[in-house]
Motif scaffolding. Structure first.
Motif, mmCIF file in Angstrom:
data_model
loop_
_atom_site.group_PDB
_atom_site.id
_atom_site.type_symbol
_atom_site.label_atom_id
_atom_site.label_comp_id
_atom_site.label_asym_id
_atom_site.label_seq_id
_atom_site.Cartn_x
_atom_site.Cartn_y
_atom_site.Cartn_z
ATOM 1 N N ALA A 1 0.871 -1.191 0.000
ATOM 2 C CA ALA A 1 0.000 0.000 0.000
ATOM 3 C C ALA A 1 0.897 1.227 0.000
ATOM 4 O O ALA A 1 1.846 1.311 0.781
ATOM 5 N N ILE A 2 0.607 2.158 -0.907
ATOM 6 C CA ILE A 2 1.421 3.386 -1.013
ATOM 7 C C ILE A 2 0.497 4.605 -1.115
ATOM 8 O O ILE A 2 -0.717 4.471 -1.175
ATOM 9 N N ALA B 1 -7.517 -3.784 6.201
ATOM 10 C CA ALA B 1 -8.057 -2.417 6.068
ATOM 11 C C ALA B 1 -6.929 -1.512 5.588
ATOM 12 O O ALA B 1 -5.814 -1.561 6.129
ATOM 13 N N LEU B 2 -7.211 -0.686 4.597
ATOM 14 C CA LEU B 2 -6.178 0.210 4.050
ATOM 15 C C LEU B 2 -5.934 1.351 5.051
ATOM 16 O O LEU B 2 -6.892 1.964 5.524
ATOM 17 N N PRO B 3 -4.648 1.667 5.349
ATOM 18 C CA PRO B 3 -4.388 2.811 6.237
ATOM 19 C C PRO B 3 -4.915 4.100 5.601
ATOM 20 O O PRO B 3 -4.904 4.226 4.366
ATOM 21 N N ASP B 4 -5.331 5.075 6.433
ATOM 22 C CA ASP B 4 -5.863 6.348 5.900
ATOM 23 C C ASP B 4 -4.829 7.072 5.057
ATOM 24 O O ASP B 4 -5.158 7.774 4.102
ATOM 25 N N SER B 5 -3.540 6.885 5.409
ATOM 26 C CA SER B 5 -2.484 7.625 4.709
ATOM 27 C C SER B 5 -2.122 6.989 3.361
ATOM 28 O O SER B 5 -1.345 7.546 2.605
ATOM 29 N N GLN C 1 -6.315 1.816 -7.075
ATOM 30 C CA GLN C 1 -6.468 0.442 -7.586
ATOM 31 C C GLN C 1 -6.382 -0.598 -6.466
ATOM 32 O O GLN C 1 -5.740 -0.383 -5.436
ATOM 33 N N ASN C 2 -7.085 -1.706 -6.697
ATOM 34 C CA ASN C 2 -7.092 -2.864 -5.777
ATOM 35 C C ASN C 2 -7.647 -2.550 -4.381
ATOM 36 O O ASN C 2 -7.186 -3.085 -3.378
ATOM 37 N N ILE C 3 -8.639 -1.662 -4.388
ATOM 38 C CA ILE C 3 -9.298 -1.327 -3.111
ATOM 39 C C ILE C 3 -10.816 -1.425 -3.288
ATOM 40 O O ILE C 3 -11.366 -0.928 -4.274
ATOM 41 N N HIS C 4 -11.452 -2.072 -2.360
ATOM 42 C CA HIS C 4 -12.919 -2.142 -2.336
ATOM 43 C C HIS C 4 -13.330 -1.116 -1.284
ATOM 44 O O HIS C 4 -13.122 -1.306 -0.093
ATOM 45 N N TYR C 5 -13.882 0.027 -1.749
ATOM 46 C CA TYR C 5 -14.091 1.151 -0.836
ATOM 47 C C TYR C 5 -15.195 0.937 0.186
ATOM 48 O O TYR C 5 -16.216 0.300 -0.111
#
Ligand code: AMP
Ligand code: MG
Length: 401
Positions: free
Chosen positions: A55-56, A96-100, A128-132
């Motif tokens: 994740a970037i 879970a994707l970090p907020d940053s 990309q590659n995120i289910h919001y």
């Protein structure tokens, strides 16, 4: 004699309200949902990663950064860890994707050495590659509608919004009574003049698909016993389903006994084949009596054509019995002034068309054919010739795909 359409109208005018009850969703397959169910939180509840990778921040990639220092590894179920521009998180599907962070690059497009992840591709799409979060449903959105038949997908949704106790339509108490002195139980060895009873089991199996556990009974063709037993049944059940004993035979006592017991006859005999002697009535208490002819095909047809739609109406089911039509694959002639329910095999052809192949049989008594049939095709009363290519309504009783 009334028509099929008239019989249907009389039956569907008999509305009943059986209420609802709370049931454990693990015991609810086949039942009808009695209330809408809403999402208790957003679905998905966070920005969910859909690929294993890193994740970037997209902004960093855009400014030309291609190497990121791996700050941490985050599995599904781990709390989030925040990053700076030149950092990334090794992150797994379901985390879970970090907020940053705002973009995930899959492992296949990076190489990782000595704690540095280098991106090996030139094109990366932001997000990309995120289910919001909330993409499927927002908190409070209806996820399951009242009237839905509970199946595996409904159970899956109910579980995901935490509803393990769900409101389902209460079911009527049903008694199934076969009549006929020639009948013996399916488990016993019949004499030459006897036959094994099958109707009660057939009817009960269809009702079970709705979660109804009916009581099964058998009566000999004896007027007093019939009167005595039916009288008790009328006290106990909401719906009685009989088979046999409604024709013109000397020992066909059912209509007479029912009327003696103050069950008002709403009709007797319908212009149809099979199933012409079908008797239907209502007791002052509201109990309904469906008295089908004993012939197994007749009883089976009446069950699907009349009883199941009546049941679905009263359970306020979003009908699983949506109107279906199929195209005849050959010419058929039927001259009797009756609405013919022809046993057919259904096939989906390469044009996506549902086609009906008549299953040849020896009239309505030939119930061996039911095993090879998928549906009854309802051929209109006023016609005698039905041509290949014409479409008519079908009443499927099997899963055909
Ligand atoms: P009925 O309507 O009573 O004149 O019965 C018509 C035919 O269906 C007869 O040949 C019966 O033996 C048969 N039959 C009646 N009830 C059943 C049943 N429960 N299971 C199988 N066959 C039945
Ligand atoms: Mg009989």
């Amino acid at each position: 004699m009334i028509t099929v359409a008239e019989a249907e109208k009389i039956i569907l005018a008999e509305t009943r309200e059986y209420g609802s009850e709370l049931v454990d969703f693990r015991n609810a397959a086949g039942r009808i949902l009695a209330e809408d169910i809403v999402a208790d939180r957003d679905l998905p509840p966070c920005n969910r990663v859909t690929m294993d990778g890193i994740a970037i921040r997209y902004a960093a990639f855009e400014t030309g950064i291609r190497s990121f220092s791996v700050k941490a590894t985050q599995a599904a179920g781990d709390a989030t860890i925040e990053i700076q521009n030149d950092e990334c998180i090794e992150i797994m599907t379901g985390a879970a994707l970090p907020d940053s962070a705002d973009t995930v690059i899959r492992y296949e497009d990076v190489t990782i050495e000595n704690g540095i992840a280098a991106v090996t591709i030139d094109t990366v799409k932001q997000g990309q590659n995120i289910h919001y979060k909330g993409r499927d449903k927002k908190k409070g959105d209806v996820v399951l509608r009242s009237g839905t038949r509970i199946d595996a997908s409904v159970i899956s949704m109910a579980a995901s919004v935490g509803k393990y106790i769900i409101p389902a339509k209460h079911l009527p108490l049903v008694g199934i009574i076969s009549t006929g002195s020639e009948l013996v139980d399916a488990g016993s060895e019949p004499e030459a003049h006897q036959i094994r009873s099958s109707n009660s089991y057939t009817i009960s199996a269809v009702l079970e698909q709705y979660g109804i556990n009916a009581d099964l009974m058998h009566l000999p063709d004896d007027k007093e016993t019939t009167e005595q037993q039916l009288s008790q049944c009328l006290e106990k059940y909401d719906v009685l389903i009989l088979s046999g004993g409604v024709s013109m035979g000397k020992y066909d006592y059912v209509p007479e006994v029912l009327e003696d017991l103050k069950v008002e006859k709403l009709f007797h005999k319908v212009k149809q084949r099979p199933g012409k002697p079908f008797w239907f009535g209502r007791h002052a208490s509201g109990v309904l009596v469906f008295a089908f002819p004993g012939n197994p095909v007749s009883a089976f047809m009446c069950l699907h054509r009349y009883l199941v739609p009546w049941l679905e109406m009263n359970l306020k089911a979003k009908s699983s019995m949506q109107k279906a039509y199929a195209v005849l694959d050959r010419d058929v002639t039927f001259t009797a002034p009756l609405q013919y329910f022809m046993q057919v095999e259904l096939r989906l052809n390469e044009q996506g068309q549902l086609t009906a192949i008549p299953v040849e049989g020896n009239g309505s008594g030939d119930f061996a054919n039911l095993v090879d049939s998928d549906a009854f095709m309802e051929l209109p009363l006023e016609q005698t010739n039905f041509k290949k290519g014409e479409a008519y309504r079908v009443w499927p009783f099997k899963n055909i795909i």
